[in-house]
Motif scaffolding. Structure first.
Motif, PDB file in Angstrom:
ATOM      1  N   LEU A 196       4.214  34.757  62.423  1.00  0.00           N
ATOM      2  CA  LEU A 196       3.300  33.797  63.040  1.00  0.00           C
ATOM      3  C   LEU A 196       4.017  33.169  64.237  1.00  0.00           C
ATOM      4  O   LEU A 196       5.154  32.697  64.105  1.00  0.00           O
ATOM      5  CB  LEU A 196       2.946  32.723  61.997  1.00  0.00           C
ATOM      6  N   ALA A 205       2.866  33.844  56.160  1.00  0.00           N
ATOM      7  CA  ALA A 205       3.889  34.322  57.111  1.00  0.00           C
ATOM      8  C   ALA A 205       5.268  34.446  56.471  1.00  0.00           C
ATOM      9  O   ALA A 205       5.684  33.603  55.672  1.00  0.00           O
ATOM     10  CB  ALA A 205       3.965  33.365  58.301  1.00  0.00           C
ATOM     11  N   LYS A 227       5.064  39.714  58.070  1.00  0.00           N
ATOM     12  CA  LYS A 227       4.038  38.979  58.814  1.00  0.00           C
ATOM     13  C   LYS A 227       4.728  37.898  59.646  1.00  0.00           C
ATOM     14  O   LYS A 227       5.505  37.106  59.101  1.00  0.00           O
ATOM     15  CB  LYS A 227       3.048  38.337  57.857  1.00  0.00           C
TER      16      LYS A 227
END
Ligand code: PMT
Length: 396
Positions: free
Chosen positions: A189, A265, A187
């Motif tokens: 960000l 994240a 993930k």
């Protein structure tokens, strides 16, 4: 240009007219395109259209005696780096899901070795038909990428799901399929664009960041297989497909959005040009211009990146430094002060608002120069570098 070989399958549906535009987009991106049509597709558009756009003869028939290649169903897939079928009819998807190979295109799909992407196009009832939905589930399980479909007006006059995606979006997916996936399952960000600090009901303080660099980094991270969340200041750009965008205005809004997302994240990349100050004496109403001198009181904004690196268990953090002089010296000092494993340094005079850029990556091993190039190309190199350092740090 990073030229690749794309095999484009075209099946028989009214969306065939969009395939011509898709070929144009792929050729414009520097790719070599070979078109294979089904017989039904030729009822909608003649092969000569695709021949003219690609500069290559179009394949239709498995048994074409004019061609020397009796093994086209094998050699064409071995030639291709990626295989996209657009439009893909319900009939073609059904054959693909069940391993049926009864014409050149379906035989090519069965014999493929490269990634296969399909862009379904059909009437909404056909799309929703349980048999078609079963086929889609099967195709996903078989590793076929299903692009769309979109919802909207259909050629038959109905409105609903089943429209083929626009050529531009399909081309983005094809480009993504050609990239390595070092961030699969991660993930990421990202902050991008300028922030805007309000002075009164209409005025504010901002900067000329266009968001192009941040959006290019978001696209590169998505292409590398990551799930991307993009916290964006006010820009007029479309986020890459698959990226979740959170719109913000001020630096404080951006900080709030980052704080809400950062726990999830693995990697944080701060590309935004964040205003360092906000206006203390903001006015609710529009300030009248009768005062000769207007005094604004400015107070420092929180540093979003420093907030993230100061967390107990921070994600892998990448910063940017935009400097107007002494680039290396100031950028390296920033990297150390903000405790960043990686920082991208660029000169504000040439970076901001431009389509291309020149970057120096700074990490614990020293400097890595990325010469002037399109922002997407630089973003791909930056993301690849960050993925290598992340993997090393996390021993994955
Ligand atoms: O948007 P474009 O037109 O494509 O232009 C791209 C760019 C020049 C804006 C981009 O490449 C860039 O350099 N972004 C960082 C701009 C910046 O604010 O640099 P800085 O040196 O002031 O900040 C250093 C780092 O701290 C940056 O990662 C910044 O996002 C972050 N920061 C800064 C201030 C603040 N209050 N919070 C932050 O998180």
């Amino acid at each position: 240009m990073n030229q690749k070989k794309i095999l484009l399958g075209v099946t028989g549906g009214i969306a065939v007219y969009k395939s011509a535009e898709l070929v144009r987009q792929l050729v414009k991106a520097g790719h070599e395109v070979q078109v294979v049509m089904t017989r039904s597709a030729t009822e909608f558009v003649g092969p000569v259209t695709f021949q003219a756009l690609t500069g290559r003869d179009v394949f239709v028939d498995m048994w074409d005696k004019q061609r020397g290649d009796s093994m086209a169903h094998i050699s064409l897939t071995r030639w291709a780096d990626a295989f996209v079928v657009a439009p893909a009819t319900a009939n073609f998807l059904a054959k693909l899901a069940n391993g049926i190979a009864d014409d050149l295109l379906s035989t090519l799909a069965a014999a493929r070795e490269c990634p296969l992407l399909v862009a379904p196009a059909m009437n909404k009832q056909m799309w929703g038909n349980p048999a078609n939905q079963r086929n889609i589930v099967q195709l996903k399980a078989d590793g076929v990428a299903i692009l769309g479909p979109a919802s909207g007006f259909q050629a038959c006059g109905e409105v609903g799901e089943g429209r083929m995606l626009e050529a531009e979006e399909i081309a983005l997916h094809v480009d993504a399929a050609l990239q390595p996936k070092p961030l699969a399952g991660k993930k990421v960000l990202i902050t991008a664009g300028p922030t805007f600090e309000r002075i009164d009901a209409v005025r504010g303080i901002t900067n000329p960041s266009s968001g192009k660099m941040g959006y290019a980094v978001a696209r590169a991270a998505w292409e590398a297989g990551a799930e991307v969340t993009l916290v964006s200041g006010q820009v007029s750009l479309t986020p890459p497909p698959g990226c979740r965008r959170i719109d913000v205005v001020s630096a404080q809004d951006m900080l709030n959005a980052v704080n809400a997302e950062v726990d999830a994240a693995d990697i944080f990349i701060g590309v935004a040009a964040v205003a360092d100050y906000y206006v203390l004496n903001q006015s609710e109403q529009k300030i009248k211009k009768d005062a000769h001198i207007l005094t604004l009181e400015l107070a420092p904004n929180p540093d979003i990146l420093a907030n993230v690196t100061a967390r107990d268990n921070p994600p892998f953090c990448v910063g940017f430094a935009a400097e107007s002089e002494n680039l290396l010296e100031y950028a390296e000092a920033k990297r150390r002060r903000k405790k960043l494993p990686l920082l991208a340094a660029n000169l504000v005079q040439t970076a901001i608002g431009a389509d291309d850029n020149e970057i120096i990556l700074l990490d614990d091993e020293g400097e890595h120069r990325l010469p002037r190039a399109d922002k997407l190309e630089l973003a791909r190199k930056l993301v690849a570098h960050a993925a290598r350092l992340y993997a090393r740090q996390n021993k994955v």
